[in-house]
Design a protein around this motif. Structure first.
Motif, PDB file in Angstrom:
ATOM      1  N   ALA A 105      66.678   9.620  55.067  1.00 44.46           N
ATOM      2  CA  ALA A 105      67.045   9.972  56.442  1.00 44.46           C
ATOM      3  C   ALA A 105      67.769  11.300  56.430  1.00 44.46           C
ATOM      4  CB  ALA A 105      67.948   8.897  57.052  1.00 44.46           C
ATOM      5  N   ASP A 106      67.800  11.918  57.591  1.00 43.16           N
ATOM      6  CA  ASP A 106      68.645  13.098  57.710  1.00 43.16           C
ATOM      7  C   ASP A 106      69.334  13.070  59.057  1.00 43.16           C
ATOM      8  OD1 ASP A 106      66.405  14.042  59.375  1.00 43.16           O
ATOM      9  OD2 ASP A 106      67.292  16.021  59.137  1.00 43.16           O
ATOM     10  N   ASP A 107      70.442  13.749  59.110  1.00 45.94           N
ATOM     11  CA  ASP A 107      71.094  14.004  60.390  1.00 45.94           C
ATOM     12  C   ASP A 107      71.374  15.485  60.394  1.00 45.94           C
ATOM     13  OD1 ASP A 107      71.917  12.803  62.875  1.00 45.94           O
ATOM     14  OD2 ASP A 107      73.949  13.413  62.350  1.00 45.94           O
ATOM     15  N   SER A 108      71.026  16.107  61.485  1.00 43.78           N
ATOM     16  CA  SER A 108      71.128  17.553  61.518  1.00 43.78           C
ATOM     17  C   SER A 108      71.462  18.025  62.914  1.00 43.78           C
ATOM     18  CB  SER A 108      69.810  18.184  61.044  1.00 43.78           C
ATOM     19  OG  SER A 108      68.742  17.725  61.844  1.00 43.78           O
ATOM     20  N   GLY A 109      71.851  19.269  63.005  1.00 45.09           N
ATOM     21  CA  GLY A 109      72.162  19.848  64.295  1.00 45.09           C
ATOM     22  C   GLY A 109      72.550  21.295  64.153  1.00 45.09           C
ATOM     23  N   GLY A 123      72.539  20.767  53.429  1.00 41.70           N
ATOM     24  CA  GLY A 123      71.920  22.085  53.454  1.00 41.70           C
ATOM     25  C   GLY A 123      72.300  22.807  54.731  1.00 41.70           C
ATOM     26  N   GLU A 124      72.535  24.116  54.632  1.00 43.75           N
ATOM     27  CA  GLU A 124      72.867  24.914  55.812  1.00 43.75           C
ATOM     28  C   GLU A 124      71.950  26.130  55.888  1.00 43.75           C
ATOM     29  OE1 GLU A 124      77.016  25.914  55.936  1.00 43.75           O
ATOM     30  OE2 GLU A 124      77.616  23.825  56.239  1.00 43.75           O
ATOM     31  N   TRP A 125      71.660  26.550  57.122  1.00 47.19           N
ATOM     32  CA  TRP A 125      70.809  27.702  57.382  1.00 47.19           C
ATOM     33  C   TRP A 125      71.575  28.615  58.333  1.00 47.19           C
ATOM     34  CZ3 TRP A 125      65.466  27.378  60.281  1.00 47.19           C
ATOM     35  CH2 TRP A 125      64.697  28.487  59.952  1.00 47.19           C
ATOM     36  N   PRO A 126      72.184  29.679  57.825  1.00 49.43           N
ATOM     37  CA  PRO A 126      73.018  30.534  58.687  1.00 49.43           C
ATOM     38  C   PRO A 126      72.201  31.471  59.569  1.00 49.43           C
ATOM     39  CG  PRO A 126      73.008  31.365  56.442  1.00 49.43           C
ATOM     40  CD  PRO A 126      72.204  30.101  56.428  1.00 49.43           C
ATOM     41  N   GLU A 167      60.371  26.482  53.696  1.00 51.97           N
ATOM     42  CA  GLU A 167      61.030  26.995  52.495  1.00 51.97           C
ATOM     43  C   GLU A 167      62.474  27.395  52.757  1.00 51.97           C
ATOM     44  OE1 GLU A 167      58.670  30.298  51.285  1.00 51.97           O
ATOM     45  OE2 GLU A 167      56.940  29.061  50.742  1.00 51.97           O
ATOM     46  N   GLN A 168      62.802  27.757  54.008  1.00 52.08           N
ATOM     47  CA  GLN A 168      64.093  28.364  54.317  1.00 52.08           C
ATOM     48  C   GLN A 168      65.051  27.484  55.115  1.00 52.08           C
ATOM     49  OE1 GLN A 168      64.982  31.388  53.119  1.00 52.08           O
ATOM     50  NE2 GLN A 168      63.029  31.361  52.045  1.00 52.08           N
ATOM     51  N   SER A 169      64.549  26.521  55.842  1.00 50.56           N
ATOM     52  CA  SER A 169      65.373  25.790  56.806  1.00 50.56           C
ATOM     53  C   SER A 169      66.472  24.954  56.157  1.00 50.56           C
ATOM     54  CB  SER A 169      64.495  24.870  57.658  1.00 50.56           C
ATOM     55  OG  SER A 169      64.111  23.720  56.911  1.00 50.56           O
ATOM     56  N   HIS A 170      67.384  24.513  56.993  1.00 51.17           N
ATOM     57  CA  HIS A 170      68.458  23.613  56.571  1.00 51.17           C
ATOM     58  C   HIS A 170      67.894  22.332  55.970  1.00 51.17           C
ATOM     59  CE1 HIS A 170      67.195  22.865  60.647  1.00 51.17           C
ATOM     60  NE2 HIS A 170      67.890  21.755  60.763  1.00 51.17           N
ATOM     61  N   ARG A 171      66.807  21.809  56.543  1.00 45.82           N
ATOM     62  CA  ARG A 171      66.193  20.603  55.988  1.00 45.82           C
ATOM     63  C   ARG A 171      65.609  20.893  54.615  1.00 45.82           C
ATOM     64  NH1 ARG A 171      64.591  19.797  61.249  1.00 45.82           N
ATOM     65  NH2 ARG A 171      65.836  18.160  62.187  1.00 45.82           N
ATOM     66  N   ARG A 213      66.558  23.129  52.533  1.00 46.20           N
ATOM     67  CA  ARG A 213      67.658  23.329  51.586  1.00 46.20           C
ATOM     68  C   ARG A 213      68.299  22.002  51.188  1.00 46.20           C
ATOM     69  NH1 ARG A 213      70.229  29.154  53.371  1.00 46.20           N
ATOM     70  NH2 ARG A 213      68.209  30.084  53.878  1.00 46.20           N
ATOM     71  N   ALA A 214      68.421  21.091  52.151  1.00 49.79           N
ATOM     72  CA  ALA A 214      68.998  19.778  51.829  1.00 49.79           C
ATOM     73  C   ALA A 214      68.035  18.953  50.976  1.00 49.79           C
ATOM     74  CB  ALA A 214      69.344  19.030  53.117  1.00 49.79           C
TER      75      ALA A 214
END
Length: 196
Positions: A65-69, A134-137, A175-179, A181-182
């Motif tokens: 699972a993931d939780d993101s925002g 994972g974070e995507w700045p 390849e780049q997103s927060h998902r 990266r996580a």
């Protein structure tokens, strides 16, 4: 071996399958059709684990699972865990996006810093759990741009790009997103746990 994706969001299922398939050959990634748990955690970690635990308990399979925002600096990290319901309980992505743009209407470009955050969690029916972040700045654009992606993608300008996340090809985003990266960090943990 099978794992279940603990989400009812078809966009997320599609995105996660694209991210995971090349990284987990031989593991079948299933969509989840069980009951949706109440996400009453106070952090991305808590909510990701709530979803993974519920899917593992319901299916008897390892669950991901993931939780993101989106977390906006000038708003103290909000919408954060409330990203999907920022404009109300209806989970209206367009209304969420418009509300965030309205809230930032008078904020100059150099104060529109933001990042997408994603906590990816794995729960195994035996009670074993793992999670990573994972974070995507980037920053928030003044107007939406692009047709790819979903949610806040049209107003998110990732660092290092001149186009919104909704204008990136799926391959680049995966390849780049927060998902990405996580889940890049979660994949070795999945392999380790499922090979035991």
């Amino acid at each position: 071996m099978q794992v279940v994706l603990a989400t009812h969001n078809p966009h997320k299922v599609e995105e996660l399958r694209r991210i995971l398939a090349p990284r987990l050959p031989g593991i079948e990634v299933l969509a989840y059709d069980g009951p949706e748990p109440v996400e009453d955690g106070t952090s991305f970690v808590e909510n990701a684990l709530i979803k993974a635990r519920a899917a593992a308990a319901h299916t008897g399979l390892p669950a991901i699972a993931d939780d993101s925002g989106i977390c906006v600096d000038v708003l103290g990290g909000s919408p954060g865990i409330f990203s999907a319901r920022w404009a109300g309980p209806a989970r209206d992505a367009e209304a969420n996006l418009r509300l965030l743009l309205w809230q930032l209407a008078d904020v100059p470009d150099d104060h529109r810093g933001a990042h997408f955050a994603c906590v990816a969690a794995l729960a195994v029916p035996d009670g074993t759990e793992r999670h990573v972040t994972g974070e995507w700045p980037g920053q928030i654009l003044a107007e939406p741009s692009g047709e790819q992606g979903f949610g806040y993608d049209p107003i998110f300008l990732p660092d290092g790009y001149a186009i919104s996340a909704a204008e990136l090809t799926p391959n680049v985003k995966n390849e780049q997103s927060h998902r990405a990266r996580a889940f890049e960090q979660l994949v070795p943990l999945i392999r380790e746990l499922l090979s035991d």
